[in-house]
Design a protein around this motif. Structure first.
Motif, PDB file in Angstrom:
ATOM      1  N   VAL A 125       2.892   4.273   9.080  1.00 55.99           N
ATOM      2  CA  VAL A 125       1.434   4.315   8.942  1.00 55.99           C
ATOM      3  C   VAL A 125       1.039   4.143   7.473  1.00 55.99           C
ATOM      4  CG1 VAL A 125      -0.633   5.727   9.267  1.00 55.99           C
ATOM      5  CG2 VAL A 125       1.182   5.750  11.003  1.00 55.99           C
ATOM      6  N   ARG A 126       1.735   4.887   6.574  1.00 51.43           N
ATOM      7  CA  ARG A 126       1.403   4.815   5.142  1.00 51.43           C
ATOM      8  C   ARG A 126       1.569   3.403   4.595  1.00 51.43           C
ATOM      9  NH1 ARG A 126       4.275   9.667   4.604  1.00 51.43           N
ATOM     10  NH2 ARG A 126       6.047   8.552   3.704  1.00 51.43           N
ATOM     11  N   ASN A 127       2.579   2.693   5.081  1.00 51.57           N
ATOM     12  CA  ASN A 127       2.859   1.350   4.567  1.00 51.57           C
ATOM     13  C   ASN A 127       2.133   0.249   5.329  1.00 51.57           C
ATOM     14  OD1 ASN A 127       5.180   1.493   2.381  1.00 51.57           O
ATOM     15  ND2 ASN A 127       5.625   3.044   3.920  1.00 51.57           N
ATOM     16  N   GLY A 128       1.221   0.635   6.217  1.00 51.23           N
ATOM     17  CA  GLY A 128       0.395  -0.352   6.908  1.00 51.23           C
ATOM     18  C   GLY A 128       1.094  -1.114   8.009  1.00 51.23           C
ATOM     19  N   LEU A 129       2.210  -0.597   8.520  1.00 53.23           N
ATOM     20  CA  LEU A 129       2.914  -1.284   9.609  1.00 53.23           C
ATOM     21  C   LEU A 129       2.431  -0.800  10.972  1.00 53.23           C
ATOM     22  CD1 LEU A 129       6.520  -1.204   8.122  1.00 53.23           C
ATOM     23  CD2 LEU A 129       4.656  -2.801   7.722  1.00 53.23           C
ATOM     24  N   LEU A 130       1.935   0.422  11.037  1.00 53.82           N
ATOM     25  CA  LEU A 130       1.235   0.936  12.203  1.00 53.82           C
ATOM     26  C   LEU A 130      -0.213   1.173  11.779  1.00 53.82           C
ATOM     27  CD1 LEU A 130       3.674   3.529  13.840  1.00 53.82           C
ATOM     28  CD2 LEU A 130       2.796   1.460  14.899  1.00 53.82           C
ATOM     29  N   ASN A 131      -1.122   0.370  12.297  1.00 54.61           N
ATOM     30  CA  ASN A 131      -2.523   0.452  11.896  1.00 54.61           C
ATOM     31  C   ASN A 131      -3.375   0.934  13.051  1.00 54.61           C
ATOM     32  OD1 ASN A 131      -2.433  -0.762   9.136  1.00 54.61           O
ATOM     33  ND2 ASN A 131      -1.591  -2.491  10.260  1.00 54.61           N
ATOM     34  N   HIS A 184      11.264  -7.301  -9.574  1.00 51.01           N
ATOM     35  CA  HIS A 184       9.798  -7.308  -9.703  1.00 51.01           C
ATOM     36  C   HIS A 184       9.251  -6.159  -8.860  1.00 51.01           C
ATOM     37  CE1 HIS A 184      10.210 -11.272 -11.496  1.00 51.01           C
ATOM     38  NE2 HIS A 184      10.809 -11.703 -10.411  1.00 51.01           N
ATOM     39  N   ALA A 185       8.456  -5.280  -9.454  1.00 51.61           N
ATOM     40  CA  ALA A 185       7.919  -4.153  -8.702  1.00 51.61           C
ATOM     41  C   ALA A 185       6.657  -3.627  -9.357  1.00 51.61           C
ATOM     42  CB  ALA A 185       8.953  -3.028  -8.589  1.00 51.61           C
ATOM     43  N   LEU A 186       5.782  -3.065  -8.527  1.00 55.72           N
ATOM     44  CA  LEU A 186       4.578  -2.383  -8.985  1.00 55.72           C
ATOM     45  C   LEU A 186       4.479  -1.103  -8.167  1.00 55.72           C
ATOM     46  CD1 LEU A 186       2.220  -2.519 -10.924  1.00 55.72           C
ATOM     47  CD2 LEU A 186       0.932  -3.806  -9.224  1.00 55.72           C
ATOM     48  N   ILE A 187       4.752   0.035  -8.786  1.00 52.81           N
ATOM     49  CA  ILE A 187       4.919   1.294  -8.073  1.00 52.81           C
ATOM     50  C   ILE A 187       3.951   2.334  -8.633  1.00 52.81           C
ATOM     51  CG2 ILE A 187       6.541   3.143  -7.483  1.00 52.81           C
ATOM     52  CD1 ILE A 187       8.799   1.044  -7.951  1.00 52.81           C
ATOM     53  N   CYS A 188       3.098   2.866  -7.771  1.00 52.84           N
ATOM     54  CA  CYS A 188       2.127   3.871  -8.206  1.00 52.84           C
ATOM     55  C   CYS A 188       2.823   5.211  -8.401  1.00 52.84           C
ATOM     56  CB  CYS A 188       1.017   4.017  -7.164  1.00 52.84           C
ATOM     57  SG  CYS A 188      -0.255   5.200  -7.659  1.00 52.84           S
ATOM     58  N   GLU A 189       2.554   5.829  -9.542  1.00 56.17           N
ATOM     59  CA  GLU A 189       3.115   7.141  -9.852  1.00 56.17           C
ATOM     60  C   GLU A 189       1.999   8.072 -10.317  1.00 56.17           C
ATOM     61  OE1 GLU A 189       6.153   6.127 -12.691  1.00 56.17           O
ATOM     62  OE2 GLU A 189       7.657   5.849 -11.098  1.00 56.17           O
ATOM     63  N   THR A 236       5.075   1.011 -18.381  1.00 60.59           N
ATOM     64  CA  THR A 236       4.113   1.885 -17.707  1.00 60.59           C
ATOM     65  C   THR A 236       2.712   1.352 -17.956  1.00 60.59           C
ATOM     66  OG1 THR A 236       5.540   3.824 -17.961  1.00 60.59           O
ATOM     67  CG2 THR A 236       3.203   4.214 -17.551  1.00 60.59           C
ATOM     68  N   VAL A 237       1.930   1.238 -16.865  1.00 58.61           N
ATOM     69  CA  VAL A 237       0.581   0.676 -16.950  1.00 58.61           C
ATOM     70  C   VAL A 237      -0.403   1.719 -16.426  1.00 58.61           C
ATOM     71  CG1 VAL A 237      -0.923  -1.212 -16.244  1.00 58.61           C
ATOM     72  CG2 VAL A 237       1.518  -1.635 -16.580  1.00 58.61           C
ATOM     73  N   ALA A 238      -1.512   1.895 -17.125  1.00 53.27           N
ATOM     74  CA  ALA A 238      -2.532   2.856 -16.695  1.00 53.27           C
ATOM     75  C   ALA A 238      -3.186   2.392 -15.396  1.00 53.27           C
ATOM     76  CB  ALA A 238      -3.587   3.024 -17.791  1.00 53.27           C
ATOM     77  N   ASP A 239      -3.578   3.359 -14.583  1.00 51.94           N
ATOM     78  CA  ASP A 239      -4.277   3.044 -13.334  1.00 51.94           C
ATOM     79  C   ASP A 239      -5.642   2.435 -13.655  1.00 51.94           C
ATOM     80  OD1 ASP A 239      -4.751   2.948 -10.573  1.00 51.94           O
ATOM     81  OD2 ASP A 239      -5.806   4.867 -10.617  1.00 51.94           O
ATOM     82  N   SER A 240      -6.019   1.410 -12.904  1.00 49.50           N
ATOM     83  CA  SER A 240      -7.304   0.750 -13.103  1.00 49.50           C
ATOM     84  C   SER A 240      -7.628  -0.053 -11.858  1.00 49.50           C
ATOM     85  CB  SER A 240      -7.250  -0.190 -14.321  1.00 49.50           C
ATOM     86  OG  SER A 240      -6.354  -1.273 -14.079  1.00 49.50           O
ATOM     87  N   LYS A 241      -8.877  -0.499 -11.768  1.00 51.56           N
ATOM     88  CA  LYS A 241      -9.259  -1.358 -10.649  1.00 51.56           C
ATOM     89  C   LYS A 241      -8.419  -2.628 -10.641  1.00 51.56           C
ATOM     90  CE  LYS A 241     -14.094   0.014 -10.002  1.00 51.56           C
ATOM     91  NZ  LYS A 241     -15.498  -0.479 -10.008  1.00 51.56           N
ATOM     92  N   GLY A 242      -8.209  -3.205 -11.814  1.00 53.13           N
ATOM     93  CA  GLY A 242      -7.463  -4.455 -11.893  1.00 53.13           C
ATOM     94  C   GLY A 242      -6.047  -4.328 -11.374  1.00 53.13           C
ATOM     95  N   ILE A 243      -5.358  -3.239 -11.728  1.00 48.87           N
ATOM     96  CA  ILE A 243      -3.970  -3.076 -11.293  1.00 48.87           C
ATOM     97  C   ILE A 243      -3.919  -2.814  -9.794  1.00 48.87           C
ATOM     98  CG2 ILE A 243      -3.626  -0.594 -11.586  1.00 48.87           C
ATOM     99  CD1 ILE A 243      -1.266  -3.341 -12.865  1.00 48.87           C
ATOM    100  N   ARG A 244      -4.942  -2.149  -9.241  1.00 45.24           N
ATOM    101  CA  ARG A 244      -4.996  -1.933  -7.796  1.00 45.24           C
ATOM    102  C   ARG A 244      -5.266  -3.245  -7.060  1.00 45.24           C
ATOM    103  NH1 ARG A 244      -6.228   3.570  -5.852  1.00 45.24           N
ATOM    104  NH2 ARG A 244      -5.815   5.020  -7.558  1.00 45.24           N
ATOM    105  N   PHE A 248       1.973   1.739  -2.898  1.00 44.73           N
ATOM    106  CA  PHE A 248       0.600   2.150  -3.148  1.00 44.73           C
ATOM    107  C   PHE A 248       0.500   3.677  -3.242  1.00 44.73           C
ATOM    108  CE2 PHE A 248       0.169  -1.965  -1.071  1.00 44.73           C
ATOM    109  CZ  PHE A 248      -0.767  -2.586  -1.878  1.00 44.73           C
ATOM    110  N   PRO A 249      -0.643   4.189  -3.752  1.00 40.50           N
ATOM    111  CA  PRO A 249      -0.885   5.639  -3.671  1.00 40.50           C
ATOM    112  C   PRO A 249      -0.900   6.065  -2.210  1.00 40.50           C
ATOM    113  CG  PRO A 249      -2.477   4.577  -5.116  1.00 40.50           C
ATOM    114  CD  PRO A 249      -1.736   3.482  -4.433  1.00 40.50           C
ATOM    115  N   LYS A 250      -0.505   7.290  -1.933  1.00 42.60           N
ATOM    116  CA  LYS A 250      -0.447   7.772  -0.554  1.00 42.60           C
ATOM    117  C   LYS A 250      -1.795   7.718   0.137  1.00 42.60           C
ATOM    118  CE  LYS A 250       3.591  10.757  -0.996  1.00 42.60           C
ATOM    119  NZ  LYS A 250       4.115  12.140  -0.816  1.00 42.60           N
TER     120      LYS A 250
END
Length: 392
Positions: free
Chosen positions: A39-45, A215-220, A234-242, A388-390
């Motif tokens: 569900v979290r990963n969008g495979l069960l919607n 290659h990875a983009l992992i929310c922490e 490390t990249v700050a959270d922002s609308k653009g990165i989302r 993504f964030p949980k």
């Protein structure tokens, strides 16, 4: 209630239909650690409930969905013939095989796309295991998942291939000894994967070590771990990165700038497609309907028809609310203005994000298309792992 520790029921259902549905009550019979990651990963919607459908006990269930809330009644032995259902009783989820295959590819650096079959196994793609050798990877879901499994594996083993091959199963299969011997002689392996992380358990003889992706983009939390060509930052959270995370998670897929900039409005209030049909003619028809409603209201009030008065007032309020959300000053359609506002908002968010991106900027900018629609088109063999964030 019996709680099971494997998801074999899910994969059997996946075998039977293209987009299988699962009732929430059905999922509750299994350990949450198994199905909640899907569900979290969008495979069960979660998917809307139809007006009516036949349940597992062959009794008709009537269901309604109003303002996003679900309720319904079901035939029963109650004196009035019906039993009121809760939201959990009627909630259902749809499984996406294509999204599942894409997640396996992203999490295991497998280059491939689509759901092409070979001997009724899905061809996930190729994984580079050394400078010269490539591993061919298959996924064991599809029609007849449990039927004639040994026969299908033997047929795949007999196909000529210079590359080692791996068939990934959701649940490790129980094979007869003859089939195991043939697979070993044919350099064909079977394995499973971790249902929480989607990491494939590669056979030890292949010498594949678990390592961070290229290659990875992992929310922490308030930051994102950005990995490009093995280099990490490390990249700050922002609308653009989302926004970028959404595009990377579904490579080559188009996202409207409006949906990116207004996710709640796009999913809950009105879709961009709704706005596109709300042109001047549509607005005129809405206003004509309001005039008709006002005439009908006068008649209903004169004859004291309370039910009709309530229905007409609700319809009028609904139309006025919709018009206020999709029209601008003077009742003119504001589609163009809303789309342009969203385009500029997304563009500026990307520009701010790129200004602070320490690695991979030139490459990503060259593959990213922005405008009224946005797309990230990867190079051949380029695979991204995105977490993504949980709450997303």
């Amino acid at each position: 209630m019996r709680v099971s520790d494997d998801l074999s029921f899910l994969w059997r259902r996946v075998s039977a239909v293209q987009e299988p549905l699962f009732r929430f009550r059905e999922l509750q019979r299994y350990e949450p650690d198994l199905w909640e990651p899907l569900v979290r990963n969008g495979l069960l919607n979660e998917t809307p409930i139809p007006e009516s459908y036949l349940d597992e006990k062959n009794r008709w269930m009537l269901v309604r969905q109003v303002n996003g809330r679900l309720f319904g009644v079901e035939d029963s032995d109650e004196p009035n013939g019906f039993e009121v259902l809760s939201e959990d009783d009627v909630r259902q989820y749809c499984f996406s095989p294509s999204s599942f295959a894409d997640s396996l590819r992203q999490c295991n650096a497998v280059a491939g796309k689509g759901l092409q079959e070979s001997e009724r196994f899905i061809r996930l793609g190729d994984k580079r295991i050394s400078s010269k050798d490539t591993l061919r990877v298959y996924l064991a879901i599809g029609s007849g998942f449990l039927d004639s499994l040994e026969l299908r594996l033997r047929a795949l083993a007999r196909e000529r291939s210079r590359s080692a091959r791996v068939v990934v199963f959701p649940v490790y299969p129980d094979l007869d000894s003859a089939t195991e011997e043939l697979l070993e002689a044919s350099n064909l392996f079977v394995t499973d994967f971790d249902t929480a992380s989607f990491e494939i358990n590669w056979p030890m003889s292949l010498g594949i070590e678990k390592s961070r992706p290229q290659h990875a983009l992992i929310c922490e939390g308030k930051t994102w771990r950005f990995i490009f060509d093995g280099e990490e930052a490390t990249v700050a959270d922002s609308k653009g990165i989302r926004f970028l995370a959404k595009l990377l998670s579904k490579p080559s897929e188009e996202f409207s700038a409006f949906a990116l900039a207004n996710p709640k409005a796009a999913s809950e209030s009105f879709e961009v497609s709704d706005m596109e049909v709300t042109d001047t003619a549509s607005l005129r028809r809405y206003k004509e309907r309001i005039l008709d409603i006002e005439e009908e209201l006068e008649e209903a009030i004169a004859f004291d028809r309370e039910d009709e008065i309530e229905r007409l007032e609700e319809e009028k309020d609904s139309i006025l609310k919709h018009l206020s959300s999709v029209s601008g000053a003077g009742g003119r359609s504001r589609l163009k203005g809303e789309r342009e506002k969203a385009r500029l908002s997304v563009l500026r968010a990307f520009q701010r994000m790129f200004a602070s991106l320490p690695i991979g900027r030139v490459h990503i900018e060259s593959r990213l298309k922005t405008g009224y629609t946005c797309t990230y088109t990867p190079e051949s063999g380029e695979v991204w792992k995105v977490d993504f964030p949980k709450s997303s």
